[in-house]
Design a protein around this motif. Structure first.
Motif, short mmCIF file in Angstrom:
data_model
loop_
_atom_site.label_atom_id
_atom_site.label_comp_id
_atom_site.label_asym_id
_atom_site.label_seq_id
_atom_site.Cartn_x
_atom_site.Cartn_y
_atom_site.Cartn_z
N ILE A 166 -6.41 1.88 3.21
CA ILE A 166 -6.58 0.46 3.55
C ILE A 166 -5.29 -0.29 3.25
O ILE A 166 -4.77 -0.24 2.12
N ARG A 167 -4.76 -0.99 4.22
CA ARG A 167 -3.47 -1.67 4.03
C ARG A 167 -3.61 -3.00 3.32
O ARG A 167 -2.71 -3.43 2.61
N ASN A 168 -4.74 -3.68 3.52
CA ASN A 168 -4.94 -4.98 2.89
C ASN A 168 -5.37 -4.77 1.44
O ASN A 168 -6.45 -4.23 1.17
N PRO A 169 -4.56 -5.21 0.45
CA PRO A 169 -4.91 -4.96 -0.96
C PRO A 169 -6.19 -5.66 -1.39
O PRO A 169 -6.91 -5.15 -2.25
N ALA A 170 -6.48 -6.83 -0.80
CA ALA A 170 -7.71 -7.54 -1.17
C ALA A 170 -8.95 -6.76 -0.74
O ALA A 170 -9.92 -6.62 -1.50
N ILE A 171 -8.90 -6.20 0.47
CA ILE A 171 -10.03 -5.40 0.96
C ILE A 171 -10.15 -4.11 0.15
O ILE A 171 -11.26 -3.67 -0.19
N ALA A 172 -9.01 -3.51 -0.18
CA ALA A 172 -9.04 -2.28 -0.97
C ALA A 172 -9.64 -2.53 -2.35
O ALA A 172 -10.42 -1.72 -2.85
N GLY A 173 -9.27 -3.66 -2.96
CA GLY A 173 -9.82 -4.00 -4.27
C GLY A 173 -11.31 -4.24 -4.21
O GLY A 173 -12.06 -3.81 -5.10
N ALA A 174 -11.76 -4.93 -3.14
CA ALA A 174 -13.20 -5.17 -2.97
C ALA A 174 -13.94 -3.86 -2.75
O ALA A 174 -15.05 -3.66 -3.27
N ALA A 175 -13.34 -2.95 -2.00
CA ALA A 175 -13.97 -1.65 -1.76
C ALA A 175 -14.11 -0.86 -3.06
O ALA A 175 -15.14 -0.23 -3.32
N VAL A 211 2.20 -5.24 -9.91
CA VAL A 211 2.26 -4.15 -8.94
C VAL A 211 2.40 -4.77 -7.56
O VAL A 211 1.69 -5.73 -7.22
N SER A 212 3.30 -4.26 -6.77
CA SER A 212 3.54 -4.81 -5.44
C SER A 212 2.29 -4.65 -4.57
O SER A 212 1.55 -3.67 -4.72
N PRO A 213 2.05 -5.59 -3.65
CA PRO A 213 0.84 -5.51 -2.80
C PRO A 213 0.71 -4.19 -2.06
O PRO A 213 -0.40 -3.67 -1.90
N GLY A 214 1.82 -3.63 -1.61
CA GLY A 214 1.76 -2.38 -0.86
C GLY A 214 1.30 -1.20 -1.69
O GLY A 214 0.76 -0.22 -1.15
N ASP A 215 1.52 -1.25 -3.01
CA ASP A 215 1.14 -0.15 -3.89
C ASP A 215 -0.28 -0.29 -4.43
O ASP A 215 -0.83 0.67 -4.98
N ARG A 216 -0.87 -1.46 -4.29
CA ARG A 216 -2.18 -1.68 -4.92
C ARG A 216 -3.29 -0.81 -4.34
O ARG A 216 -4.13 -0.31 -5.11
N PRO A 217 -3.39 -0.61 -3.01
CA PRO A 217 -4.45 0.29 -2.52
C PRO A 217 -4.37 1.68 -3.13
O PRO A 217 -5.39 2.30 -3.43
N ARG A 218 -3.15 2.19 -3.33
CA ARG A 218 -3.00 3.51 -3.95
C ARG A 218 -3.43 3.48 -5.41
O ARG A 218 -3.97 4.47 -5.93
N LEU A 219 -3.18 2.35 -6.07
CA LEU A 219 -3.65 2.23 -7.46
C LEU A 219 -5.17 2.22 -7.51
O LEU A 219 -5.78 2.87 -8.38
N PHE A 220 -5.80 1.50 -6.60
CA PHE A 220 -7.27 1.48 -6.55
C PHE A 220 -7.82 2.88 -6.29
O PHE A 220 -8.85 3.28 -6.86
N ALA A 221 -7.13 3.65 -5.43
CA ALA A 221 -7.56 5.02 -5.15
C ALA A 221 -7.45 5.89 -6.39
O ALA A 221 -8.37 6.67 -6.70
N ALA A 222 -6.34 5.76 -7.12
CA ALA A 222 -6.17 6.53 -8.36
C ALA A 222 -7.22 6.13 -9.39
O ALA A 222 -7.71 6.97 -10.16
N PHE A 223 -7.57 4.86 -9.40
CA PHE A 223 -8.60 4.36 -10.31
C PHE A 223 -9.95 5.03 -10.02
O PHE A 223 -10.66 5.47 -10.94
N LEU A 224 -10.30 5.15 -8.75
CA LEU A 224 -11.55 5.81 -8.37
C LEU A 224 -11.51 7.31 -8.66
O LEU A 224 -12.52 7.90 -9.07
N LEU A 225 -10.35 7.93 -8.46
CA LEU A 225 -10.22 9.34 -8.81
C LEU A 225 -10.40 9.57 -10.30
O LEU A 225 -11.03 10.54 -10.73
N CYS A 226 -9.85 8.66 -11.10
CA CYS A 226 -10.00 8.76 -12.54
C CYS A 226 -11.48 8.65 -12.92
O CYS A 226 -11.98 9.42 -13.76
N LEU A 227 -12.18 7.70 -12.30
CA LEU A 227 -13.61 7.54 -12.55
C LEU A 227 -14.36 8.81 -12.17
O LEU A 227 -15.22 9.30 -12.93
N ALA A 228 -14.06 9.38 -11.01
CA ALA A 228 -14.74 10.60 -10.56
C ALA A 228 -14.50 11.75 -11.53
O ALA A 228 -15.42 12.51 -11.86
N GLY A 229 -13.26 11.89 -12.01
CA GLY A 229 -12.94 12.96 -12.94
C GLY A 229 -13.68 12.82 -14.26
O GLY A 229 -14.23 13.79 -14.78
N LEU A 230 -13.71 11.60 -14.79
CA LEU A 230 -14.38 11.37 -16.07
C LEU A 230 -15.89 11.59 -15.95
O LEU A 230 -16.51 12.21 -16.83
#
Length: 493
Positions: free
Chosen positions: A24-33, A105-124
């Motif tokens: 997702i390119r839009n960081p706001a939508i990625a954060g909401a997701a 964190v720059s807007p372009g990097d935030r969707p990837r951060l949200f993805a890593a956050f979900l991966l961390c949750l899945a792993g734990l």
């Protein structure tokens, strides 16, 4: 259908959603997701908790391959409660994660951060629900790799985040290596990776191999739990990661390591308080007391609020180890009370600290000057958390310390009683530093009155209310912990 498959969906949902969020390119939508996915995961975890409250153990066979050949997800009351803690923590953090990343964190990097956050949750979550010991290692690596990325993304405001991530990577990889070597030893002598089956075959396995394998596992878990002297990675990780990520790690990462220690000792090896044929439980009280003292003393001298809270967390982890080392149902119950209460207390304090950082741009003590006037709600929540860390009555922290002191008193373990009381006095000293900075220090220049950003109000407020509520009405937490401990030991609840 959903309730029947909740055991696997609670892991699969964030795991498969993460790459989609990254696209997702839009960081706001990625954060909401990310928020929606974390909330749905919390619903699934709640379903698991409801199904296991009566003592039911859920056994989910992946691919319909029966264990011990196939991989089993095994959810008892402890696993369900831990899954709730992890998913609730992720949901609360996801509420203010997008706001806290502004300027960090720059807007372009935030969707990837949200993805890593979900991966961390899945792993734990995967660690706590799987019944396969090698799967524990796999999920441990998923959570660790994503955590390294999350910490490194704090480099946008502080380049020391890269060093913190690298330190954690080296030490985390070392701990994971020890853990998987221990698994290899046990597999060679038992021929199984299913934890329930492993526990049954342990009695006839060669004792020397069990001793070596369990020793490797203990060291690997000790590093993940930031046990002294293997704690180097934790203060910098908490202090230099993006503030919201530090909050999530404080509520979850080391708590899962403590869960692994409890699970390995009392489920796999079927020797309560021991791992293998070695009474590692005898090491836990001295290690825990050393962590209590060292973490508290260093916190007094620390000049940054986030590092202060990190060293305080080391002290609180020491209290959990002390409780676990005292042994039996009461010891496990006391450790679990501390685990859940500390996650709530420290989560509230780190969330509030993230709000202060968002408003003031720094968490150094001098930046807190005038906080009681400019951000009274934030200051009040910090003080409330501080009182809980001290162990003041009517807070969750008082209940946490009381159950350990009572258990030690019943066993006439005066060293533990004295150590807990002494470190409570030291805690007064470093909490006073926060109060002094916020109330008595004069800011260099007048600041506008700008309290908690709306995104922080709900998570910080809920955690603060829980800190107070679990101190006033402690019976539900005490009952839950006792039932979990009794189920693990195999005694009547």
């Amino acid at each position: 259908m959903i309730a029947q498959n909740a055991a696997v969906l609670v892991v699969v949902l964030p795991l498969l959603s993460a790459p989609l969020v990254a696209l997702i390119r839009n960081p706001a939508i990625a954060g909401a997701a990310a928020l929606v996915i974390a909330a749905l995961d919390a619903v699934l975890a709640t379903l698991l908790l409801c199904q296991t409250l009566d003592g039911t153990v859920i056994s989910y066979h992946l691919g319909n391959w029966a264990p011990p050949i196939g991989i089993e997800y095994r959810i008892d009351l402890l696993a369900a409660a831990m899954a709730c803690l992890l998913s609730y923590a992720a949901t609360l953090v996801a509420l203010f994660l997008p706001v806290s990343l502004q300027g960090a964190v720059s807007p372009g990097d935030r969707p990837r951060l949200f993805a890593a956050f979900l991966l961390c949750l899945a792993g734990l979550v995967g660690i706590v629900v799987t019944g396969d010991i090698f799967n524990v290692f796999v999920f441990l690596e998923i959570s660790s790799l994503s955590t390294y990325v999350l910490i490194a993304m704090g480099a946008g405001t502080d380049r020391r985040a890269l060093t913190a991530a690298f330190d954690y990577l080296i030490l985390g990889a070392t701990g994971a290596t020890f853990f998987v070597i221990g698994i290899a030893f046990l597999y060679v002598v038992t021929g199984t990776l299913n934890m329930a089956d492993l526990g049954e075959r342990m009695a006839t396995a060669p004792k020397r191999a069990i001793l070596v394998g369990s020793s490797f596992i203990f060291v690997g878990v000790a590093l993940k739990a930031a046990m002294l002297p293997l704690h180097r990675w934790m203060p910098n990780a908490y202090a230099y990661a993006p503030a919201a990520i530090g909050t999530f790690l404080a509520m979850t990462a080391t708590k899962v390591a403590i869960y692994m220690l409890i699970r390995m000792s009392d489920f796999v090896f079927d020797t309560p308080g021991e791992i293998g044929r070695v009474n590692f439980a005898a090491l836990l009280p001295p290690i825990g007391l050393a962590m209590l003292l060292a973490g508290s003393v260093i916190a007094v001298t620390t000049k940054d609020l986030r590092r202060l809270l990190a060293y305080s967390s080391i002290a609180n982890l020491g209290l959990m180890l002390v409780a676990l080392g005292l042994g039996g149902v009461a010891g496990i119950a006391a450790a679990l009370v501390n685990l859940f209460n500390h996650a709530i207390i420290k989560g509230g304090m780190f969330a509030t600290t993230a709000a202060v950082l968002h408003r003031r741009g720094s968490t150094r003590m001098e930046a807190l000057a005038g906080l009681s006037k400019d951000m009274p709600v934030a200051f009040g929540l910090l003080v409330l958390g501080g009182l809980a860390l001290i162990g003041v009555p009517l807070t969750a922290g008082f209940v946490s310390k009381l159950v350990v002191i009572k258990l030690a008193f019943d066993q006439a373990n005066w060293l533990v009683v004295g150590g807990v009381l002494l470190t409570s006095l030291i805690t007064v000293a470093y909490i006073w530093r926060i109060v002094e900075a916020g109330m008595l220090a004069v800011p260099e220049k007048p600041r506008p009155r700008r309290d908690l950003h709306p995104a922080f109000i709900l998570p910080a407020g809920l955690l603060g209310a829980a800190t107070l509520g679990l101190g006033i009405w402690s019976e539900p937490m005490l009952t839950l912990a006792s039932r979990i401990a009794a189920q693990m030991i195999g005694t009547a609840p």
